[in-house]
Design an enzyme around this catalytic site. Structure first.
Site, PDB file in Angstrom:
ATOM      1  CG  HIS A 232       3.578   6.123   1.943  1.00 30.88           C
ATOM      2  ND1 HIS A 232       3.964   6.922   2.998  1.00 30.88           N
ATOM      3  CD2 HIS A 232       4.703   5.947   1.186  1.00 30.88           C
ATOM      4  CE1 HIS A 232       5.240   7.228   2.875  1.00 30.88           C
ATOM      5  NE2 HIS A 232       5.715   6.639   1.791  1.00 30.88           N
TER       6      HIS A 232
ATOM      7  CG  ASP B 199       9.078   7.922   4.322  1.00 28.58           C
ATOM      8  OD1 ASP B 199      10.022   7.511   3.637  1.00 28.58           O
ATOM      9  OD2 ASP B 199       7.989   8.276   3.824  1.00 28.58           O
TER      10      ASP B 199
END
Ligand SMILES: [Zn+2]
Length: 451
Positions: free
Chosen positions: A269, A320
């Protein structure tokens, strides 16, 4: 032999890829490969590498796109819904969901995945007689689909700094680093992680979930054995505030203090990055893994990719939460989110190269070479002699890319390819998708749909 082969950063005509024993031996002129298999109207590209996946989250696709009661929805309300789903899953469910996710990955040209796996225990929190039972179910799923897997075994110690335990996390917790490392070493010894199709990595969940001494201990273990280290870093504002309260600095500054950042470290991220953190990340050689399809779905924010590209921090990509499994969509969103934010075009295009596919090449590297480096897949993500024989083909007559010239084909693929254009996928020299289909596709979908 396809019409075009993507090697050395460009499409080349009249080339044949010679493979043996799971590796690329040579890329030769077509006239030197009289017996080559002819792949008409196909372009051949190196396999995509998905650097961040939670395969089991495939079960909540489409089930969190509605308002929760009496609250503003956010990452945190989504997380509670995700935990509720996670806590219902039996080992066989984890296998079925993972196999479904990996099948979809294979159908899009993904040939290797970094699986950030954190459900370890039974539903009541007790340890299975094999403490790696669930990791092995995920690995079994990858093997049955025939994609490579880096099982990034997650360390999760607590709900957060000065935070009461969250009963929804009982399946994740290994509160001492010694227990975590004992289980990791057992996992590293299993045969399915010792044949080139799978390997292990260390994944401290986040600075929120792993206290610093624990973190130092397990990263040292990883560094001694040259294992990849993955960690969620700077995804949410609340996480940044908690880190400042506990340690008085940002997560990146904290990790740098003790020398935990290295070219084997991937910050997943890395959205909320302070100005000085960019320098630290460039100096220490860390990678970033962006997950834009998930980050936009969760309302996380926009990754400052321009800063990473400018400072030479490699960016990999991950699917993800599996809200969408299409790594080229993640690649194009790196650029598109910045276009919407800055109200400009071609934000990430290199300044000194105006060719049609220069921007696409940078984004494609994120989906291939950078992903391979991130998950410790040596030589992966490119086609050259000695590289693993992992690649996929696209149909040049697919409506989404028809009419492309060799010069703008990569830009067509990165910005516009429909998943249906992916026709063949090969992993370690073995064809796993033929004409857009996996041999076990129907059985995989059947058992996932009727869980
Ligand atoms: Zn994640």
């Amino acid at each position: 032999m396809p019409d075009l082969v993507y090697a050395d950063g460009r499409f080349q005509a009249d080339r044949a890829v010679v493979c043996d024993d799971g590796k690329v031996v040579q890329i030769v002129d077509g006239n030197q490969a009289a017996n080559a298999i002819r792949l008409r109207n196909r372009a051949l590209l190196p396999g995509l590498v998905n650097a961040h996946s939670h395969a089991f989250q495939r079960v909540i696709r489409g089930r969190t796109e509605r308002r929760s009661q009496n609250t503003t929805d956010s990452f945190w309300t989504w997380r509670e819904q995700m935990y509720t789903a996670a806590n219902r899953l039996e080992p066989e469910d984890i296998y079925d969901a993972s196999r479904m996710a990996f099948l979809e990955m294979a159908l899009t040209g993904i040939t290797a995945v970094g699986e950030f796996h954190y459900i370890h225990h039974a539903r009541d929190g007790s340890i299975y007689s094999d403490p790696n039972l669930l990791s092995r179910e995920v690995i079994r799923a990858a093997r049955d689909v025939s994609i490579r897997i880096a099982l990034l075994r997650v360390a999760y110690a607590r709900a957060g700094f000065q935070t009461d335990p969250n009963p929804q996390q009982i399946r994740f917790i290994e509160s001492s680093p010694d227990t975590y490392l004992k289980h990791l070493e057992q996992l590293m010894g299993v045969p399915e992680l010792n044949d080139g199709m799978g390997w292990a990595g260390v994944a401290p969940h986040s600075v929120r979930a792993v206290p610093f001494d624990y973190l130092k201990h397990i990263v040292a273990f990883a560094n001694e054995r040259a294992l990849p280290v993955h960690m969620h870093v700077a995804e949410q504002a609340a996480e940044m505030v908690a880190c400042m309260e506990e340690y008085g600095r940002s997560p990146i500054a904290l990790l740098d203090t003790e020398g935990l950042l290295s070219p084997r470290f991937t910050a997943v991220h890395a959205i909320r990055i302070a100005h000085e953190d960019f320098d630290t990340m460039a100096r220490t050689g860390v990678l970033v893994c962006a997950c834009p399809t998930t980050e936009r779905n969760l309302g996380d924010g926009i990754l400052p990719v321009y800063g990473y590209f400018k400072d030479g921090v490699p960016v990999a990509l991950g699917t993800d939460s599996q809200i969408q499994i299409d790594l080229l969509e993640d690649a194009r969103e790196l650029e598109y989110h910045l276009r919407l934010y800055h109200k400009e075009r071609n934000v990430l295009a290199p300044e000194n190269d105006a060719s049609s596919s220069a921007l696409a090449r940078r984004l494609f590297e994120c989906a291939t070479i950078n992903g391979a480096k991130s998950i410790g897949f040596h030589g992966g993500g490119k086609l050259e002699p000695g590289a693993p024989a992992d690649f996929f083909t696209v149909d040049l007559d697919d409506p989404s890319i028809a009419g492309a010239s060799p010069d703008d084909l990569l830009a067509n693929i990165v910005f516009s390819l429909s998943r249906t254009a992916v026709r063949d996928v090969v992993v370690a020299g073995k064809q796993i998708i033929e004409n857009g289909k996996h041999p076990a596709q129907e059985a995989i979908i059947e058992s996932f749909s009727h869980r």
